[in-house]
Design a protein around this motif. Sequence first.
Motif, short mmCIF file in Angstrom:
data_model
loop_
_atom_site.label_atom_id
_atom_site.label_comp_id
_atom_site.label_asym_id
_atom_site.label_seq_id
_atom_site.Cartn_x
_atom_site.Cartn_y
_atom_site.Cartn_z
N TYR A 38 -21.87 26.01 116.27
CA TYR A 38 -21.57 26.94 115.18
C TYR A 38 -20.13 26.80 114.71
O TYR A 38 -19.86 26.88 113.51
N GLN A 41 -19.94 23.80 112.47
CA GLN A 41 -20.55 24.10 111.17
C GLN A 41 -19.61 24.97 110.33
O GLN A 41 -19.51 24.76 109.11
N GLU A 44 -16.94 22.73 108.88
CA GLU A 44 -17.46 21.94 107.77
C GLU A 44 -17.59 22.80 106.51
O GLU A 44 -17.25 22.36 105.42
#
Length: 100
Positions: A38, A41, A44
């Motif tokens: 997580y 992510q 990103e």
Amino acid sequence: MKAGLIYFALIAGLVLYLFFGHNGVLKYRELVGLKNTYESQIMEMDSKIRSLQKELELIKKDKEYLELLIRKELNMRSPDEDIYIMGNETVHSNGDNRSN
């Protein structure tokens, strides 16, 4: 002798519970891996958000860039350009054969 066996069984049970129990070491490792996934992510997405914010600012400030994006999206051309469609790419070319 019997007391030693009881202690051994108790300690073995606690160790097994420590590793395989509801909040055991294996569950902890699984949750740490999920947390790391997580977090990557999120990093990103933060990068993508910053990139899109920069593009939005550029669109707000630069009329030529906005025109270029619109023409690219709608496959339009300016009067002095030729359009060559190659696969999924569209190449705009000015009258002097320079690619944009």
